[in-house]
Design a protein around this motif. Structure first.
Motif, mmCIF file in Angstrom:
data_model
loop_
_atom_site.group_PDB
_atom_site.id
_atom_site.type_symbol
_atom_site.label_atom_id
_atom_site.label_comp_id
_atom_site.label_asym_id
_atom_site.label_seq_id
_atom_site.Cartn_x
_atom_site.Cartn_y
_atom_site.Cartn_z
ATOM 1 N N LEU A 1 55.317 -31.801 6.617
ATOM 2 C CA LEU A 1 54.835 -32.500 5.424
ATOM 3 C C LEU A 1 53.316 -32.589 5.380
ATOM 4 O O LEU A 1 52.749 -33.259 4.524
ATOM 5 C CB LEU A 1 55.428 -33.915 5.385
ATOM 6 C CG LEU A 1 56.960 -33.965 5.385
ATOM 7 C CD1 LEU A 1 57.447 -35.359 5.714
ATOM 8 C CD2 LEU A 1 57.515 -33.490 4.055
ATOM 9 N N HIS A 2 52.655 -31.878 6.282
ATOM 10 C CA HIS A 2 51.193 -31.911 6.382
ATOM 11 C C HIS A 2 50.564 -31.238 5.160
ATOM 12 O O HIS A 2 50.945 -30.133 4.793
ATOM 13 C CB HIS A 2 50.772 -31.174 7.658
ATOM 14 C CG HIS A 2 49.294 -31.086 7.857
ATOM 15 N ND1 HIS A 2 48.565 -32.095 8.443
ATOM 16 C CD2 HIS A 2 48.405 -30.109 7.552
ATOM 17 C CE1 HIS A 2 47.293 -31.735 8.501
ATOM 18 N NE2 HIS A 2 47.165 -30.538 7.970
ATOM 19 N N THR A 3 49.601 -31.910 4.542
ATOM 20 C CA THR A 3 48.914 -31.323 3.392
ATOM 21 C C THR A 3 47.427 -31.105 3.635
ATOM 22 O O THR A 3 46.798 -30.370 2.876
ATOM 23 C CB THR A 3 49.070 -32.203 2.137
ATOM 24 O OG1 THR A 3 48.642 -33.533 2.441
ATOM 25 C CG2 THR A 3 50.508 -32.221 1.661
ATOM 26 N N SER A 4 46.844 -31.721 4.646
ATOM 27 C CA SER A 4 45.435 -31.566 5.008
ATOM 28 C C SER A 4 44.523 -32.306 4.045
ATOM 29 O O SER A 4 44.545 -32.074 2.833
ATOM 30 C CB SER A 4 45.029 -30.091 5.071
ATOM 31 O OG SER A 4 43.625 -29.964 5.237
ATOM 32 N N SER A 5 43.686 -33.171 4.576
ATOM 33 C CA SER A 5 42.736 -33.922 3.758
ATOM 34 C C SER A 5 41.686 -33.003 3.141
ATOM 35 O O SER A 5 41.150 -33.278 2.076
ATOM 36 C CB SER A 5 42.057 -35.007 4.608
ATOM 37 O OG SER A 5 41.357 -34.415 5.695
ATOM 38 N N SER A 6 41.400 -31.887 3.814
ATOM 39 C CA SER A 6 40.410 -30.929 3.306
ATOM 40 C C SER A 6 41.054 -29.725 2.629
ATOM 41 O O SER A 6 40.405 -29.000 1.884
ATOM 42 C CB SER A 6 39.526 -30.431 4.457
ATOM 43 O OG SER A 6 40.305 -29.684 5.397
ATOM 44 N N GLY A 7 42.354 -29.503 2.923
ATOM 45 C CA GLY A 7 43.026 -28.312 2.416
ATOM 46 C C GLY A 7 42.646 -27.060 3.180
ATOM 47 O O GLY A 7 42.947 -25.943 2.755
ATOM 48 N N LEU A 8 41.996 -27.222 4.350
ATOM 49 C CA LEU A 8 41.442 -26.072 5.061
ATOM 50 C C LEU A 8 41.949 -25.925 6.496
ATOM 51 O O LEU A 8 41.552 -24.983 7.181
ATOM 52 C CB LEU A 8 39.907 -26.169 5.084
ATOM 53 C CG LEU A 8 39.213 -26.146 3.716
ATOM 54 C CD1 LEU A 8 37.730 -26.455 3.862
ATOM 55 C CD2 LEU A 8 39.408 -24.794 3.038
ATOM 56 N N ASP A 9 42.783 -26.855 6.958
ATOM 57 C CA ASP A 9 43.302 -26.730 8.315
ATOM 58 C C ASP A 9 44.794 -26.429 8.265
ATOM 59 O O ASP A 9 45.429 -26.532 7.221
ATOM 60 C CB ASP A 9 43.022 -27.990 9.133
ATOM 61 C CG ASP A 9 43.822 -29.193 8.648
ATOM 62 O OD1 ASP A 9 43.936 -29.366 7.426
ATOM 63 O OD2 ASP A 9 44.335 -29.947 9.486
ATOM 64 N N LEU A 10 45.337 -26.044 9.401
ATOM 65 C CA LEU A 10 46.753 -25.699 9.504
ATOM 66 C C LEU A 10 47.453 -26.647 10.479
ATOM 67 O O LEU A 10 46.852 -27.084 11.461
ATOM 68 C CB LEU A 10 46.922 -24.257 9.992
ATOM 69 C CG LEU A 10 46.476 -23.165 9.022
ATOM 70 C CD1 LEU A 10 46.538 -21.796 9.700
ATOM 71 C CD2 LEU A 10 47.326 -23.164 7.762
ATOM 72 N N PRO A 11 48.718 -26.963 10.221
ATOM 73 C CA PRO A 11 49.456 -27.878 11.108
ATOM 74 C C PRO A 11 49.867 -27.211 12.410
ATOM 75 O O PRO A 11 50.605 -26.234 12.419
ATOM 76 C CB PRO A 11 50.687 -28.255 10.265
ATOM 77 C CG PRO A 11 50.857 -27.126 9.301
ATOM 78 C CD PRO A 11 49.507 -26.561 9.038
ATOM 79 N N MET A 12 49.390 -27.759 13.512
ATOM 80 C CA MET A 12 49.715 -27.202 14.821
ATOM 81 C C MET A 12 51.202 -27.327 15.124
ATOM 82 O O MET A 12 51.768 -26.522 15.858
ATOM 83 C CB MET A 12 48.894 -27.902 15.894
ATOM 84 C CG MET A 12 48.942 -27.198 17.246
ATOM 85 S SD MET A 12 47.641 -27.791 18.319
ATOM 86 C CE MET A 12 47.804 -26.642 19.673
ATOM 87 N N LYS A 13 51.844 -28.341 14.530
ATOM 88 C CA LYS A 13 53.271 -28.534 14.778
ATOM 89 C C LYS A 13 54.077 -27.315 14.346
ATOM 90 O O LYS A 13 55.087 -26.974 14.963
ATOM 91 C CB LYS A 13 53.761 -29.785 14.049
ATOM 92 C CG LYS A 13 53.719 -29.712 12.544
ATOM 93 C CD LYS A 13 53.872 -31.069 11.876
ATOM 94 C CE LYS A 13 52.582 -31.830 11.888
ATOM 95 N NZ LYS A 13 52.628 -33.106 11.151
ATOM 96 N N VAL A 14 53.637 -26.635 13.277
ATOM 97 C CA VAL A 14 54.337 -25.437 12.805
ATOM 98 C C VAL A 14 54.162 -24.290 13.803
ATOM 99 O O VAL A 14 55.086 -23.526 14.059
ATOM 100 C CB VAL A 14 53.851 -25.034 11.400
ATOM 101 C CG1 VAL A 14 54.446 -23.691 10.976
ATOM 102 C CG2 VAL A 14 54.221 -26.112 10.389
ATOM 103 N N VAL A 15 52.961 -24.191 14.371
ATOM 104 C CA VAL A 15 52.711 -23.185 15.409
ATOM 105 C C VAL A 15 53.679 -23.387 16.579
ATOM 106 O O VAL A 15 54.280 -22.435 17.081
ATOM 107 C CB VAL A 15 51.252 -23.270 15.903
ATOM 108 C CG1 VAL A 15 51.016 -22.323 17.071
ATOM 109 C CG2 VAL A 15 50.286 -22.957 14.769
#
Length: 464
Positions: free
Chosen positions: A358-372
């Protein structure tokens, strides 16, 4: 590799909840042969590989907890006071307690006061200063104060000013690399998050042992009685919710619930309400289908399983959502929240059927490590769609992207139709997740992307 053979990793946060910085420390010790000092807050227990490595030394700072008792009306003052206390503590550790390193590697965010303290310490101790950009700190602050707040603007100035002073920079996406280059004057090298070797599909024996260990966590919480509670009450000693053991043989149950895992920090940049709404929609549709098929036997191809959502993580909004979960009263869906040991978390992912992010990123520029991590375990993912998520999640190949609770509910119905033996859509995504997870590992990514930068900046400082 360096003149002193020492590195200092700085995390102004809970080290146990900062996996990327733990992996940096391991790589600096294993692949660059550094003695590594980690300066961080305590709290959650780091991975045993970090704790047991003879070249890694953890220096734990005390958190200024008394500040949390200040009234909310003094929030701006509280922020400044907290930053001053953290700054003073960082200076003590980085100038005095930690042996002089060749390089300081610091996680950003938080930016204030971390970047200032590390820059001063690197200048005083003649060490390289490398920033690992995970996100932008000012965008996180803006979630609570608003983008136009004066403190947010001041925070952004400090982040920009001291970020540009770094000897070298790493970042987590190409989108962030472009933003840093075009608007911040920072040349960063992309170091994608990759799963370390302990994220892999779990063996049957490991699954059985894991679910035996977490049985207490699966028992119904206060105020909740659901299909999981009923099944656990009638269970034999040689079985779990998902497995049965007969003599030395372990097998998966055919009538087991589907296991869906999500990891969250319970913060405003992850709207957990989307998952709750999707769960309600799934429950209603499956209940309606079951009611309409009471007189006819449902074939395996048309079967929809019960779903167990296990949500891991700690954070400020956890209790609020736990109260909402208690009021759902679902027949075919159950929720459990828990915090797992660092060694058990990969086993949970490796035992699950689907991941939800459900991560959306406050900047829209990072990726969720949990998915990795999920891909490392061969676990397909349903993820909220946002600007750069397709750098990681390939829609229809290793996961699915959604923008609303109804889309997520539809995806759950599509993927789990015919579970466990006749869910072709889920199996196709699982194959894609396995391919993604096996195509790259942290040690290889670090060797190719981070090590050359670190070697270069350490040599520059040594020669100056």
């Amino acid at each position: 590799m360096g003149k002193r053979g020492r590195a200092c990793v700085v995390v102004l946060g809970d080290l146990g909840r900062s996996p990327r910085m733990q992996y940096h420390a391991l790589s600096l010790a294993r692949q660059a042969s550094f003695q590594v000092d980690i300066v961080a807050y305590g709290g959650s227990i780091p991975h045993e590989a970090v704790l047991n490595h003879p070249s890694i030394h953890i220096h734990t700072m005390a958190q200024p907890r008394f500040i949390q008792y200040f009234p909310k009306i003094l929030y701006p003052v509280t922020l400044l006071l907290k930053a001053f206390i953290q700054f003073t503590m960082l200076l003590w550790f980085l100038f005095v307690k930690v042996p002089a390193p060749d390089i300081f590697l610091v996680q950003n965010p938080p930016s204030v006061p971390t970047l200032i303290a590390v820059k001063w310490a690197s200048s005083w101790r003649r060490a390289a200063f490398v920033v690992d950009w995970h996100n932008f700190g000012y965008t996180l602050l803006a979630l609570s104060l608003g983008r136009n707040n004066l403190l947010v603007s001041l925070y952004r100035w400090f982040e920009n000013h001291y970020g540009k002073m770094a000897t070298g920079s790493l970042c987590v996406t190409k989108a962030m690399q472009h933003e840093l280059d075009q608007n911040w004057g920072v040349r960063a090298k992309v170091l994608y998050d990759q799963p370390p070797e302990f994220f892999r599909p779990a063996l049957l024996e490991e699954r059985h042992e894991l679910f035996c260990r977490v049985r207490k966590d699966l028992c119904h919480p206060i105020g909740v009685y659901d299909f999981i509670s009923r099944e656990l009450e009638n269970q034999e000693l040689n079985e779990t919710l998902f497995t049965t053991k007969f003599n030395a043989d372990i097998s998966l149950k055919q009538n087991r619930p589907a296991l869906v895992v999500s990891s969250t920090s319970w913060t405003p940049d992850e709207n957990f309400g989307i998952l709750l709404e999707a769960a309600v929609m799934y429950d209603r549709r499956v209940a309606a289908r079951s009611k309409g098929s009471e007189t006819a036997e449902i074939s395996e191809e048309q079967h929809y399983p019960n779903l167990l959502f296990i949500i891991t993580g700690k954070g400020p909004e956890k209790e609020m959502y736990e109260e909402k979960i208690k009021r759902l009263n679902l027949r075919h869906v159950a929720f459990r929240t828990m915090w797992l040991a660092a060694e058990d978390y990969p086993l949970l992912l490796g035992s699950a059927d689907l991941g939800v992010c459900l991560h959306t990123s406050s900047s829209g520029l990072d990726l969720p490590m949990k998915v990795v991590d999920m891909f490392g375990c061969g676990l397909p993912v349903c993820s909220v769609s946002y600007s750069c998520i397709q750098e990681l999640v390939k829609d229809g190949k290793n996961g699915l992207l959604f923008s609303s609770s109804s889309e997520l509910a539809d995806q759950l119905l599509i993927l789990f139709k015919g579970f466990p033996g006749n869910c072709d859509a889920l199996m196709s995504l699982k194959a894609g997740a396995m391919e993604t997870g096996s195509s790259g590992r942290w040690a290889t990514e670090w060797e190719d992307c981070a090590k050359p930068l670190i070697t270069q900046v350490v040599s520059q400082i040594a020669d100056s």
